[in-house]
Design a protein around this motif. Structure first.
Motif, PDB file in Angstrom:
ATOM      1  N   GLY A 160      10.708  84.398 -61.961  1.00  0.00           N
ATOM      2  CA  GLY A 160      11.527  83.831 -60.896  1.00  0.00           C
ATOM      3  C   GLY A 160      11.085  84.303 -59.526  1.00  0.00           C
ATOM      4  N   ARG A 161      10.688  85.559 -59.408  1.00  0.00           N
ATOM      5  CA  ARG A 161      10.227  86.079 -58.117  1.00  0.00           C
ATOM      6  C   ARG A 161       8.891  85.446 -57.711  1.00  0.00           C
ATOM      7  NH1 ARG A 161      11.664  92.565 -58.763  1.00  0.00           N
ATOM      8  NH2 ARG A 161      13.942  92.310 -58.576  1.00  0.00           N
ATOM      9  N   ILE A 162       8.001  85.260 -58.695  1.00  0.00           N
ATOM     10  CA  ILE A 162       6.721  84.617 -58.386  1.00  0.00           C
ATOM     11  C   ILE A 162       6.950  83.187 -57.923  1.00  0.00           C
ATOM     12  CG2 ILE A 162       4.534  83.812 -59.357  1.00  0.00           C
ATOM     13  CD1 ILE A 162       4.559  86.230 -61.188  1.00  0.00           C
ATOM     14  N   LEU A 163       7.803  82.454 -58.643  1.00  0.00           N
ATOM     15  CA  LEU A 163       8.091  81.073 -58.254  1.00  0.00           C
ATOM     16  C   LEU A 163       8.772  81.023 -56.891  1.00  0.00           C
ATOM     17  CD1 LEU A 163       8.062  78.097 -58.940  1.00  0.00           C
ATOM     18  CD2 LEU A 163      10.210  78.409 -60.199  1.00  0.00           C
ATOM     19  N   CYS A 164       9.692  81.947 -56.647  1.00  0.00           N
ATOM     20  CA  CYS A 164      10.354  82.013 -55.337  1.00  0.00           C
ATOM     21  C   CYS A 164       9.345  82.270 -54.236  1.00  0.00           C
ATOM     22  CB  CYS A 164      11.420  83.105 -55.360  1.00  0.00           C
ATOM     23  SG  CYS A 164      12.240  83.385 -53.776  1.00  0.00           S
ATOM     24  N   PHE A 165       8.382  83.145 -54.471  1.00  0.00           N
ATOM     25  CA  PHE A 165       7.346  83.444 -53.477  1.00  0.00           C
ATOM     26  C   PHE A 165       6.492  82.205 -53.194  1.00  0.00           C
ATOM     27  CE2 PHE A 165       2.968  84.915 -52.584  1.00  0.00           C
ATOM     28  CZ  PHE A 165       3.202  85.563 -51.373  1.00  0.00           C
ATOM     29  N   LEU A 166       6.116  81.475 -54.251  1.00  0.00           N
ATOM     30  CA  LEU A 166       5.308  80.272 -54.067  1.00  0.00           C
ATOM     31  C   LEU A 166       6.087  79.197 -53.305  1.00  0.00           C
ATOM     32  CD1 LEU A 166       3.597  80.016 -57.582  1.00  0.00           C
ATOM     33  CD2 LEU A 166       2.606  80.867 -55.445  1.00  0.00           C
ATOM     34  N   LEU A 167       7.364  79.053 -53.630  1.00  0.00           N
ATOM     35  CA  LEU A 167       8.196  78.087 -52.910  1.00  0.00           C
ATOM     36  C   LEU A 167       8.339  78.478 -51.438  1.00  0.00           C
ATOM     37  CD1 LEU A 167      11.021  77.496 -55.558  1.00  0.00           C
ATOM     38  CD2 LEU A 167       9.280  75.848 -54.850  1.00  0.00           C
ATOM     39  N   SER A 168       8.470  79.767 -51.186  1.00  0.00           N
ATOM     40  CA  SER A 168       8.587  80.236 -49.801  1.00  0.00           C
ATOM     41  C   SER A 168       7.316  79.952 -49.010  1.00  0.00           C
ATOM     42  CB  SER A 168       8.900  81.733 -49.776  1.00  0.00           C
ATOM     43  OG  SER A 168      10.103  82.015 -50.441  1.00  0.00           O
ATOM     44  N   LEU A 169       6.162  80.187 -49.632  1.00  0.00           N
ATOM     45  CA  LEU A 169       4.900  79.879 -48.971  1.00  0.00           C
ATOM     46  C   LEU A 169       4.794  78.392 -48.654  1.00  0.00           C
ATOM     47  CD1 LEU A 169       2.214  82.036 -50.855  1.00  0.00           C
ATOM     48  CD2 LEU A 169       3.170  82.399 -48.572  1.00  0.00           C
ATOM     49  N   TYR A 170       5.180  77.576 -49.613  1.00  0.00           N
ATOM     50  CA  TYR A 170       5.128  76.127 -49.385  1.00  0.00           C
ATOM     51  C   TYR A 170       6.065  75.730 -48.243  1.00  0.00           C
ATOM     52  CZ  TYR A 170       5.618  71.134 -50.054  1.00  0.00           C
ATOM     53  OH  TYR A 170       5.658  69.783 -49.833  1.00  0.00           O
ATOM     54  N   GLY A 171       7.297  76.253 -48.275  1.00  0.00           N
ATOM     55  CA  GLY A 171       8.247  75.923 -47.223  1.00  0.00           C
ATOM     56  C   GLY A 171       7.768  76.369 -45.859  1.00  0.00           C
ATOM     57  N   PHE A 172       7.186  77.554 -45.778  1.00  0.00           N
ATOM     58  CA  PHE A 172       6.672  78.054 -44.502  1.00  0.00           C
ATOM     59  C   PHE A 172       5.534  77.185 -43.978  1.00  0.00           C
ATOM     60  CE2 PHE A 172       3.710  80.773 -42.109  1.00  0.00           C
ATOM     61  CZ  PHE A 172       4.567  81.238 -41.110  1.00  0.00           C
ATOM     62  N   ALA A 173       4.688  76.699 -44.891  1.00  0.00           N
ATOM     63  CA  ALA A 173       3.524  75.929 -44.475  1.00  0.00           C
ATOM     64  C   ALA A 173       3.867  74.486 -44.137  1.00  0.00           C
ATOM     65  CB  ALA A 173       2.458  75.960 -45.580  1.00  0.00           C
ATOM     66  N   VAL A 174       4.786  73.875 -44.867  1.00  0.00           N
ATOM     67  CA  VAL A 174       5.015  72.436 -44.746  1.00  0.00           C
ATOM     68  C   VAL A 174       6.229  72.100 -43.882  1.00  0.00           C
ATOM     69  CG1 VAL A 174       5.536  70.335 -46.049  1.00  0.00           C
ATOM     70  CG2 VAL A 174       3.881  71.961 -46.929  1.00  0.00           C
ATOM     71  N   PHE A 175       7.286  72.893 -43.970  1.00  0.00           N
ATOM     72  CA  PHE A 175       8.507  72.510 -43.262  1.00  0.00           C
ATOM     73  C   PHE A 175       8.300  72.493 -41.750  1.00  0.00           C
ATOM     74  CE2 PHE A 175      12.850  71.442 -43.647  1.00  0.00           C
ATOM     75  CZ  PHE A 175      13.497  71.921 -42.508  1.00  0.00           C
ATOM     76  N   GLY A 176       7.461  73.400 -41.225  1.00  0.00           N
ATOM     77  CA  GLY A 176       7.156  73.374 -39.798  1.00  0.00           C
ATOM     78  C   GLY A 176       6.460  72.086 -39.396  1.00  0.00           C
TER      79      GLY A 176
END
Length: 263
Positions: A197-213
């Motif tokens: 769950g922590r690994i998936l959360c980290f990957l989702l956070s990276l995606y959100g940081f890169a794409v949401f902006g």
């Protein structure tokens, strides 16, 4: 002289591979989206025999397609290097067919395979969207974000269920809300407890940081351009320009009077 036939053969094989990928683009895109839906359904509600058979058939189609592309590729190492995540995603489902092996009965191994499957499915969905929406940057980012949110929420529900994890997710709706808040960088009071769950959360956070902006900037640019194109905006710009010209004319007149008085 000896290199020319070899170079021609390499170019011909690359051309054949490119033509094959274009020909398979539509059917593989449909299968990729069907596979993504099956993975989400399995993560949230579990699997049934019919869906498992359907998923196995799609997986076999993926293997056949990849094997043909690999056979046509003139440089095997380079091809595998560019598609290493696809290779892993194709290998992992094979362990489902070997449930009798002792080490696969371990919960940790099964959860690790599930995490790899989620990442591989996201990668395949990303490639399918890139092929279909390559000329629509914002549309590609929005649709991909929706798919990542749906898939990520299914993964978080599977890794952090409320019966097993304190403060975990009681339903797919809860996991979907949490994933949406994570991708928009707003965060939540709950943080994963399990390693997967922590690994998936980290990957989702990276995606959100890169794409949401990028999505936010695209919407901001759209509204700015719309305001600039509005009639009232053009009127205001014209009035400002007229006032500036009047001030310049008055300044020139003052300078001319001063020069006349000194002379």
């Amino acid at each position: 002289m000896n290199d020319t036939p070899r170079e021609n053969e390499v170019e011909e094989r690359w051309s054949t591979l490119h033509d094959l990928e274009e020909w398979l683009q539509a059917p593989m895109m449909v299968l990729s989206f069907a596979w993504l839906v099956l993975v989400i359904v399995e993560l949230v509600w579990g699997t049934i025999r019919l869906l498992e058979v359907f998923g196995t058939a799609i997986w076999v189609a993926f293997i056949v397609e990849f094997a043909i592309r690999f056979a046509l590729a003139p440089r095997k190492t380079s091809f595998l290097r560019r598609n290493w995540l696809t290779v892993i995603a194709l290998v992992v489902p094979a362990f489902r067919l070997l449930r009798g092996l002792r080490f696969l009965k371990l919960a940790r191994a099964a959860r690790g395979f599930r995490l790899v499957r989620i990442v591989g499915t996201a990668n395949r969905g990303m490639n399918a969207l890139r092929a279909s929406l390559s000329r629509r940057g914002l549309g590609y980012a929005i649709v991909l974000t929706v798919l990542i949110t749906l898939l990520g929420a299914g993964g978080m529900l599977a890794f952090e269920p409320a019966p097993e994890v304190q403060g975990g997710f009681a339903s797919y709706a809860d996991a979907l809300w949490w994933t949406g808040m994570l991708l928009t960088t707003m965060g939540s009071e709950f943080w994963p407890r399990s390693l997967e769950g922590r690994i998936l959360c980290f990957l989702l956070s990276l995606y959100g940081f890169a794409v949401f902006g990028y999505i936010t900037a695209s919407f901001a640019s759209f509204f700015v351009e719309r305001d600039a194109a509005a009639p009232e905006a053009e009127t205001a710009s014209g009035a400002d320009l007229a006032a500036l010209r009047a001030e310049i004319a008055a300044l020139r007149a003052d300078l001319a009077r001063d020069k006349g008085s000194h002379s």
